[in-house]
Structure formats: structure tokens, C-alpha cells
Design an enzyme around this catalytic site. Structure first.
Site, PDB file in Angstrom:
ATOM      1  N   GLU A   1       7.750  -4.520   9.003  1.00  0.00           N
ATOM      2  CA  GLU A   1       8.157  -3.771   7.995  1.00  0.00           C
ATOM      3  C   GLU A   1       8.784  -2.450   8.316  1.00  0.00           C
ATOM      4  O   GLU A   1       8.154  -1.783   9.470  1.00  0.00           O
ATOM      5  CB  GLU A   1       7.049  -3.445   6.875  1.00  0.00           C
ATOM      6  CG  GLU A   1       7.580  -2.793   5.764  1.00  0.00           C
ATOM      7  CD  GLU A   1       6.354  -2.361   4.910  1.00  0.00           C
ATOM      8  OE1 GLU A   1       6.487  -1.992   3.502  1.00  0.00           O
ATOM      9  OE2 GLU A   1       5.226  -2.327   5.197  1.00  0.00           O
TER      10      GLU A   1
ATOM     11  N   LYS B   1      10.407  -6.248  -1.501  1.00  0.00           N
ATOM     12  CA  LYS B   1       9.141  -6.035  -1.741  1.00  0.00           C
ATOM     13  C   LYS B   1       8.588  -5.956  -3.422  1.00  0.00           C
ATOM     14  O   LYS B   1       9.147  -5.514  -3.942  1.00  0.00           O
ATOM     15  CB  LYS B   1       8.584  -4.723  -0.946  1.00  0.00           C
ATOM     16  CG  LYS B   1       7.130  -4.431  -0.907  1.00  0.00           C
ATOM     17  CD  LYS B   1       6.640  -3.439   0.100  1.00  0.00           C
ATOM     18  CE  LYS B   1       5.228  -2.980   0.209  1.00  0.00           C
ATOM     19  NZ  LYS B   1       5.022  -1.844   1.200  1.00  0.00           N
TER      20      LYS B   1
ATOM     21  N   CYS C   1       3.417  -6.507   3.426  1.00  0.00           N
ATOM     22  CA  CYS C   1       2.460  -5.473   3.531  1.00  0.00           C
ATOM     23  C   CYS C   1       1.502  -5.145   2.225  1.00  0.00           C
ATOM     24  O   CYS C   1       0.651  -6.245   2.375  1.00  0.00           O
ATOM     25  CB  CYS C   1       3.035  -3.948   3.919  1.00  0.00           C
ATOM     26  SG  CYS C   1       1.847  -2.995   4.552  1.00  0.00           S
TER      27      CYS C   1
END
Length: 286
Positions: free
Chosen positions: A44, A120, A154
Site C-alpha cells: 500500500e 480501499k 490494509c
């Protein structure tokens, strides 16, 4: 079906040109190709390294300048995926989302030139308050010649529901690029990767940034480790770790994924968590 995956512990350091970024990325892809890798994961916020190029005064570029690099970023990874006949999850790159906001978006580069994108979905407080990010509003899974995969970035992996949705849509492997600045954040992501692998009887391929960008706010410290994670059942290593790196080192980890083993444990493993979910008590996304 079996295939080989690799995951990069990407060493962040200040640079002075896009060409330096391209040289470093190419190094990792070439390294992975030497191991016969078919699927490669970068972390990321990989492209925040480009902010350290700086402006005319030498000050780091603001996060809102990252979309200016999108074309060159995509061209670089497209060419590498084609040249090395490799699927590459090019970490995440910040793209424009309209109205002065941006999205932190994972990119999958196919060897044939196609690009898949997954913004995301869950954002950390820093992404919202400091970088003005906006979340993605939907989950996709992606078809490859090695089966169906998902990309969850994440913080996303810390939400069981979204991973259950990816599995219900057919994903056998989740690629999880991450970026964490200390042990607390790192272990939150890492422990959740193991939990999601057990709950859904899937593989998780994860990695994080290491090193430091001295010029770039919120990227001055990184704590990361790559790992390739399996369900905790007899066909796999007892700790569910197929491969892992040395924390905070610049390196690559490699392992082979056997999709048939996932089918075997789903049908008759020591536990059958996917089959035994109580859909009479809670929603089933399939």
C-alpha cells in the site's frame, strides 16, 4: 491448480525522479521473475515515494499531486506485467475521486494489458482527516487464469464482513497490500489476515512498506513484513505461514499456492468453517 506468488517488502527511500522509482520497481519484478513467480504483490502507498521528488524548492509534494503520476505509474506496471508475463498487484496508488478528494486504489495489472482497480473500502482516521480520502463504495473480485482473487487494502482486512463477501463471490486468494508505521498497526493487520484465512479457508498474501520517506508527512516511519498465509489445518504449516520475511528488511518472499488444498479442507478438514457458518443466525453474502 497451483501457482507461485511473491510479496515485496518495499524499501521506501527519498528519490529525485520518476526514473528512480521505475528502476526500483523493475528490480523487484526481475527478482520475482527469477523465481518463476506468476503473481506479485507490492505494498500500500507504494507511490508516495514519488512525493519525495519534491517541488522547485525541494519541499515534498502534497498528496494531491500523486494523481499527476497515474499515467506513468500505469504504463510502467503494464509494461512490466507484459514483459515478464506476470500478474502484478501494483500496491495502491492515489487517484482522483472528484470534488477535490482522492481514493487509495489497489491496481491489478494483467499480462495482457488489462487493469483492474479496487478502491480501499475502509479508511483510517489519518486518511480522512489529513489526506482527504474518500472510500470505495463497492467490492469486486477479479478473474485471472489462476482463479478468482480479491484485493483488500490494509484496514479492510480488519473487517470480517468484507472478506466474507469476497469469498462468497468466489475469491480463493486475497491480496492485502498494507502500510503501517508501528508494531501496533502491523500486528492488527497481520493477526486479522490469519483470522480471515481461518474463517474463510482462503489464502492471504500480504506485505507492507519498510524504510522511511524523510520528506513526506505520515510516511516517515514504516514497520512491515510480507507473509503468505494459509488456513490452519493439516495440509498446511501448523502456524498457517507458508512464507514470511524478516521484519523491516528490503526483500522478497515466495511460496506456492495449491487451490485444491483449499477445496479439500473446505470439504473435510479438521474444521470446516466455510461450510459450517450459521446462515440461519446471520446473513450469508453468497
Amino acid at each position: 491448480m497451483k501457482y507461485r506468488v511473491a510479496s515485496v517488502q518495499y524499501q521506501l527511500a527519498d528519490i529525485s525522479s520518476f526514473e528512480q522509482f521505475a528502476e526500483q520497481v523493475t528490480h523487484y519484478v526481475r527478482n520475482a521473475s527469477e523465481y518463476g513467480t506468476q503473481f506479485l504483490l507490492f505494498p500500500e502507498f507504494l507511490t508516495t515515494q514519488l512525493l519525495s521528488i519534491g517541488d522547485e524548492s525541494g519541499k515534498a509534494l502534497p498528496i494531491g499531486r500523486l494523481p499527476e503520476f497515474t499515467d506513468r505509474y500505469e504504463q510502467l506496471f503494464q509494461s512490466l506485467a507484459s514483459e515478464y508475463n506476470m500478474y502484478i498487484v501494483g500496491g495502491t496508488h492515489v487517484v482522483e475521486a472528484g470534488e477535490g478528494r482522492w481514493q487509495n486504489t489497489a491496481h491489478l495489472f494483467h499480462p495482457g494489458g488489462k487493469i483492474d482497480r479496487q478502491p480501499k473500502i475502509h479508511l483510517t482516521p489519518t486518511e480522512v482527516s489529513e489526506w482527504n480520502m474518500t472510500p470505495g463504495d463497492g467490492l469486486q473480485v477479479f478473474e485471472t487464469e489462476f482463479g478468482t482473487i480479491g484485493m483488500l487494502t490494509c484496514y479492510d482486512i480488519e473487517f470480517p464482513e468484507i472478506v466474507r463477501m469476497a469469498r462468497a463471490k468466489g475469491a480463493d486468494v486475497i491480496f492485502c497490500p498494507s502500510c503501517t508505521d508501528d508494531r501496533h498497526g502491523f500486528y492488527r493487520v497481520r493477526y486479522c489476515c490469519h483470522a480471515r484465512a481461518v474463517e474463510n479457508q482462503i489464502y492471504i498474501v500480504t506485505t507492507g512498506t519498510v524504510g522511511a520517506l524523510r520528506k513526506v508527512d505520515f510516511m516517515r516511519a514504516n514497520f512491515g513484513q510480507a507473509a503468505i498465509i494459509a488456513p490452519n489445518d493439516i495440509p498446511f504449516p501448523p502456524a498457517g505461514i507458508l512464507s514470511e520475511g524478516i521484519i523491516n528488511d528490503d526483500m522478497l518472499v515466495v511460496a506456492d499456492l495449491d487451490l485444491q488444498l483449499l477445496e479439500d479442507v473446505r470439504a473435510g478438514g479438521s474444521v470446516t468453517t466455510w461450510r459450517d457458518r450459521r446462515i440461519d443466525l446471520y446473513s450469508d453474502w453468497s
